[in-house]
Design a protein around this motif. Structure first.
Motif, PDB file in Angstrom:
ATOM      1  N   VAL A   1      22.033  -6.920  59.359  1.00 32.32           N
ATOM      2  CA  VAL A   1      21.206  -6.696  60.541  1.00 32.32           C
ATOM      3  C   VAL A   1      21.669  -5.403  61.189  1.00 32.32           C
ATOM      4  CG1 VAL A   1      20.559  -7.530  62.829  1.00 32.32           C
ATOM      5  CG2 VAL A   1      20.837  -9.150  60.939  1.00 32.32           C
ATOM      6  N   LYS A   2      20.760  -4.485  61.428  1.00 31.89           N
ATOM      7  CA  LYS A   2      21.093  -3.222  62.077  1.00 31.89           C
ATOM      8  C   LYS A   2      20.117  -2.968  63.222  1.00 31.89           C
ATOM      9  CE  LYS A   2      22.608   0.942  62.969  1.00 31.89           C
ATOM     10  NZ  LYS A   2      23.814   1.127  63.807  1.00 31.89           N
ATOM     11  N   VAL A   3      20.676  -2.810  64.414  1.00 30.88           N
ATOM     12  CA  VAL A   3      19.891  -2.419  65.585  1.00 30.88           C
ATOM     13  C   VAL A   3      20.030  -0.909  65.719  1.00 30.88           C
ATOM     14  CG1 VAL A   3      19.627  -2.646  68.073  1.00 30.88           C
ATOM     15  CG2 VAL A   3      20.234  -4.640  66.692  1.00 30.88           C
ATOM     16  N   ILE A   4      18.905  -0.217  65.680  1.00 33.60           N
ATOM     17  CA  ILE A   4      18.931   1.237  65.595  1.00 33.60           C
ATOM     18  C   ILE A   4      19.210   1.893  66.939  1.00 33.60           C
ATOM     19  CG2 ILE A   4      17.527   3.267  65.049  1.00 33.60           C
ATOM     20  CD1 ILE A   4      16.182   1.537  62.874  1.00 33.60           C
ATOM     21  N   SER A   5      18.555   1.452  67.992  1.00 31.71           N
ATOM     22  CA  SER A   5      18.768   2.067  69.303  1.00 31.71           C
ATOM     23  C   SER A   5      19.933   1.395  70.020  1.00 31.71           C
ATOM     24  CB  SER A   5      17.488   1.980  70.144  1.00 31.71           C
ATOM     25  OG  SER A   5      17.032   0.653  70.208  1.00 31.71           O
ATOM     26  N   TYR A   6      20.416   2.044  71.062  1.00 34.91           N
ATOM     27  CA  TYR A   6      21.604   1.549  71.759  1.00 34.91           C
ATOM     28  C   TYR A   6      21.339   0.283  72.558  1.00 34.91           C
ATOM     29  CZ  TYR A   6      23.890   5.894  70.486  1.00 34.91           C
ATOM     30  OH  TYR A   6      24.442   6.930  69.772  1.00 34.91           O
ATOM     31  N   ALA A   7      20.116   0.063  72.927  1.00 42.05           N
ATOM     32  CA  ALA A   7      19.735  -1.160  73.637  1.00 42.05           C
ATOM     33  C   ALA A   7      18.279  -1.456  73.318  1.00 42.05           C
ATOM     34  CB  ALA A   7      19.931  -1.005  75.144  1.00 42.05           C
ATOM     35  N   VAL A   8      17.916  -2.726  73.351  1.00 43.53           N
ATOM     36  CA  VAL A   8      16.562  -3.142  72.985  1.00 43.53           C
ATOM     37  C   VAL A   8      16.105  -4.248  73.933  1.00 43.53           C
ATOM     38  CG1 VAL A   8      16.577  -2.500  70.545  1.00 43.53           C
ATOM     39  CG2 VAL A   8      17.639  -4.623  71.252  1.00 43.53           C
ATOM     40  N   PRO A   9      14.808  -4.395  74.107  1.00 40.82           N
ATOM     41  CA  PRO A   9      14.319  -5.439  75.015  1.00 40.82           C
ATOM     42  C   PRO A   9      14.749  -6.832  74.558  1.00 40.82           C
ATOM     43  CG  PRO A   9      12.590  -3.854  74.530  1.00 40.82           C
ATOM     44  CD  PRO A   9      13.722  -3.546  73.595  1.00 40.82           C
ATOM     45  N   ARG A  10      15.210  -7.611  75.488  1.00 39.47           N
ATOM     46  CA  ARG A  10      15.645  -8.984  75.199  1.00 39.47           C
ATOM     47  C   ARG A  10      14.514  -9.789  74.553  1.00 39.47           C
ATOM     48  NH1 ARG A  10      19.922 -11.589  77.668  1.00 39.47           N
ATOM     49  NH2 ARG A  10      20.001  -9.855  79.159  1.00 39.47           N
ATOM     50  N   GLN A  11      13.298  -9.567  75.006  1.00 40.79           N
ATOM     51  CA  GLN A  11      12.156 -10.307  74.472  1.00 40.79           C
ATOM     52  C   GLN A  11      11.926  -9.998  72.995  1.00 40.79           C
ATOM     53  OE1 GLN A  11       8.551  -9.632  76.687  1.00 40.79           O
ATOM     54  NE2 GLN A  11       7.359 -11.132  75.535  1.00 40.79           N
ATOM     55  N   ALA A  12      12.114  -8.734  72.609  1.00 41.24           N
ATOM     56  CA  ALA A  12      11.935  -8.360  71.201  1.00 41.24           C
ATOM     57  C   ALA A  12      13.016  -9.001  70.333  1.00 41.24           C
ATOM     58  CB  ALA A  12      11.963  -6.844  71.060  1.00 41.24           C
ATOM     59  N   VAL A  13      14.236  -9.042  70.849  1.00 44.30           N
ATOM     60  CA  VAL A  13      15.319  -9.672  70.094  1.00 44.30           C
ATOM     61  C   VAL A  13      15.013 -11.151  69.872  1.00 44.30           C
ATOM     62  CG1 VAL A  13      17.768 -10.270  70.129  1.00 44.30           C
ATOM     63  CG2 VAL A  13      17.024  -8.014  70.925  1.00 44.30           C
ATOM     64  N   ALA A  14      14.530 -11.818  70.915  1.00 46.23           N
ATOM     65  CA  ALA A  14      14.192 -13.238  70.782  1.00 46.23           C
ATOM     66  C   ALA A  14      13.081 -13.446  69.761  1.00 46.23           C
ATOM     67  CB  ALA A  14      13.779 -13.801  72.141  1.00 46.23           C
ATOM     68  N   ALA A  15      12.118 -12.532  69.727  1.00 44.81           N
ATOM     69  CA  ALA A  15      11.014 -12.656  68.767  1.00 44.81           C
ATOM     70  C   ALA A  15      11.510 -12.477  67.342  1.00 44.81           C
ATOM     71  CB  ALA A  15       9.932 -11.632  69.089  1.00 44.81           C
ATOM     72  N   VAL A  16      12.394 -11.507  67.128  1.00 47.78           N
ATOM     73  CA  VAL A  16      12.936 -11.290  65.784  1.00 47.78           C
ATOM     74  C   VAL A  16      13.788 -12.477  65.355  1.00 47.78           C
ATOM     75  CG1 VAL A  16      14.456  -9.847  64.383  1.00 47.78           C
ATOM     76  CG2 VAL A  16      12.863  -8.788  65.983  1.00 47.78           C
ATOM     77  N   ALA A  17      14.626 -12.957  66.260  1.00 47.73           N
ATOM     78  CA  ALA A  17      15.477 -14.104  65.932  1.00 47.73           C
ATOM     79  C   ALA A  17      14.632 -15.324  65.586  1.00 47.73           C
ATOM     80  CB  ALA A  17      16.411 -14.410  67.097  1.00 47.73           C
ATOM     81  N   GLY A  18      13.557 -15.535  66.322  1.00 51.24           N
ATOM     82  CA  GLY A  18      12.688 -16.667  66.026  1.00 51.24           C
ATOM     83  C   GLY A  18      12.001 -16.527  64.684  1.00 51.24           C
ATOM     84  N   ALA A  19      11.537 -15.316  64.374  1.00 54.97           N
ATOM     85  CA  ALA A  19      10.849 -15.092  63.105  1.00 54.97           C
ATOM     86  C   ALA A  19      11.791 -15.254  61.921  1.00 54.97           C
ATOM     87  CB  ALA A  19      10.222 -13.703  63.090  1.00 54.97           C
ATOM     88  N   ALA A  20      13.050 -14.831  62.091  1.00 59.80           N
ATOM     89  CA  ALA A  20      13.999 -14.820  60.979  1.00 59.80           C
ATOM     90  C   ALA A  20      14.800 -16.110  60.860  1.00 59.80           C
ATOM     91  CB  ALA A  20      14.962 -13.652  61.142  1.00 59.80           C
ATOM     92  N   SER A  21      14.497 -17.087  61.664  1.00 58.34           N
ATOM     93  CA  SER A  21      15.312 -18.308  61.711  1.00 58.34           C
ATOM     94  C   SER A  21      15.518 -18.929  60.326  1.00 58.34           C
ATOM     95  CB  SER A  21      14.646 -19.335  62.633  1.00 58.34           C
ATOM     96  OG  SER A  21      15.387 -20.534  62.654  1.00 58.34           O
ATOM     97  N   GLY A  22      16.785 -19.016  59.896  1.00 57.11           N
ATOM     98  CA  GLY A  22      17.114 -19.656  58.630  1.00 57.11           C
ATOM     99  C   GLY A  22      16.602 -18.954  57.400  1.00 57.11           C
ATOM    100  N   ALA A  23      16.256 -17.658  57.512  1.00 59.21           N
ATOM    101  CA  ALA A  23      15.614 -16.961  56.391  1.00 59.21           C
ATOM    102  C   ALA A  23      16.592 -16.552  55.300  1.00 59.21           C
ATOM    103  CB  ALA A  23      14.875 -15.727  56.906  1.00 59.21           C
TER     104      ALA A  23
END
Length: 331
Positions: free
Chosen positions: A134-156
């Motif tokens: 997992v690589k986050v490219i920018s120094y900070a990212v919206p919390r909502q976007a992180v939650a969306a990615v985590a939800g999409a990738a759950s157990g993948a």
């Protein structure tokens, strides 16, 4: 998140976006600037710096990466935090990567600043092998976007571990023809990479009846591997015929993977049986590796699964191959 230039005097608490080589030493990107850093920068004659300033609802790169990695990690996976917005996912034991493609694609479609990269599905892994990052490219990212990615990738991302502890090899021999020990030696090494031991190999005549008897009475309960002195070139050849005579079932003869075409697959007495192609005497990757790995990890494999291996099944030519695909050009 703000990203851009600021006067040095107004950059306290911001994240340095680009490393600076100063007279008093190097300031690395990603550093949170304190007053002493600003004084050092100003003393070097620099008036403006490129910085990042997270918004109130942003997550820093490290925390964002960790949340996504924790969500994506399934059974058999351990996390290793690298820093600079990266967390790697590693295999806890030998096994095969199991990836849910739709979830990974959905995760990577949310925000280009949030990325999840993996090895191919069914890729063989040693203990500690990296299966994803997992690589986050920018120094900070919206919390909502992180939650969306985590939800999409759950157990993948998970690992199919090895489910057998031992396998047995039967080699056939033709009278007057030297058999050698290379086949057993290479097979034992293949199994060891998966964490399996190999029972003492059995040697029988290259005859249907003798091989059938060996199949019926072979010790152990793990996968049974057959390496015939002469390659299997027909469903009625010695190897498949012996498996049927022993009371087993032949599920597939031949595969669209080269090297590895001359493999056969079946079952006998509830144990998987793999007829190894002659190229299995070489340690180089061949189609039998793909079949053996799935079977050792308890992943069902059908004739249709083997047929599908033709896509990507043209493997690297082995220098030791008796009959190369292409003859060399004349000198």
């Amino acid at each position: 998140m703000f990203f851009g230039e600021l006067p040095v005097a107004k950059a306290e608490g911001a994240i340095l976006a680009h490393s600076l080589a100063l007279s008093g030493g190097r300031l690395r990107k990603g550093l949170t600037l304190r007053q002493e850093h600003l004084e050092q920068i100003a003393a070097s004659g620099i008036e403006r710096v490129v910085v990042a300033i997270p918004a109130p609802d942003d997550l820093g790169e490290d925390e964002a990466a960790l949340q996504i990695a924790r969500a994506a990690a399934g059974p058999g996976i351990e996390l290793r935090v690298v820093g600079t917005g990266r967390v790697n996912l590693h295999a806890r034991s030998p096994g095969l990567a199991r990836l849910v493609a739709d979830r990974i694609l959905a995760a990577n479609a949310v925000d280009p600043m949030l990325t999840l990269a993996t090895v191919p599905d069914l890729h063989r892994l040693d203990p500690g092998g990296m299966i994803a990052t997992v690589k986050v490219i920018s120094y900070a990212v919206p919390r909502q976007a992180v939650a969306a990615v985590a939800g999409a990738a759950s157990g993948a991302v998970s690992l199919a571990p090895v489910v057998w502890s031992e396998a047995t090899l039967i080699e056939t021999q033709i009278a007057g023809q030297a058999s050698g020990a290379k086949g057993a030696r290479v097979t034992e090494a293949r199994l060891a990479r998966l964490g399996l031991s190999m029972a003492p190999p059995l040697h029988v005549a290259h005859e249907t009846g003798a091989l059938a008897q060996a199949i019926r009475t072979a010790p152990g309960a793990g996968p049974l591997l057959i390496l015939t002195a002469s390659a299997t070139s027909d469903p009625q050849d010695v190897g498949p015929a012996a498996l049927r005579l022993a009371g087993g079932v032949v599920e597939r003869v031949g595969m669209p993977v080269d090297p590895g075409n001359l493999l056969f697959l079946g079952r006998c007495q509830n144990r998987p049986v793999i007829g190894l192609p002659g190229c299995a005497r070489s340690p180089a990757l061949n189609g039998a590796d793909w079949v053996l790995e799935r079977i050792c990890c308890g992943i069902p494999i059908s004739s249709a699964d083997i047929a599908a291996m033709g896509l990507g099944g043209l493997l690297v030519e082995m220098p030791s191959r008796p009959h190369p695909r292409m003859t060399p050009p004349p000198p």
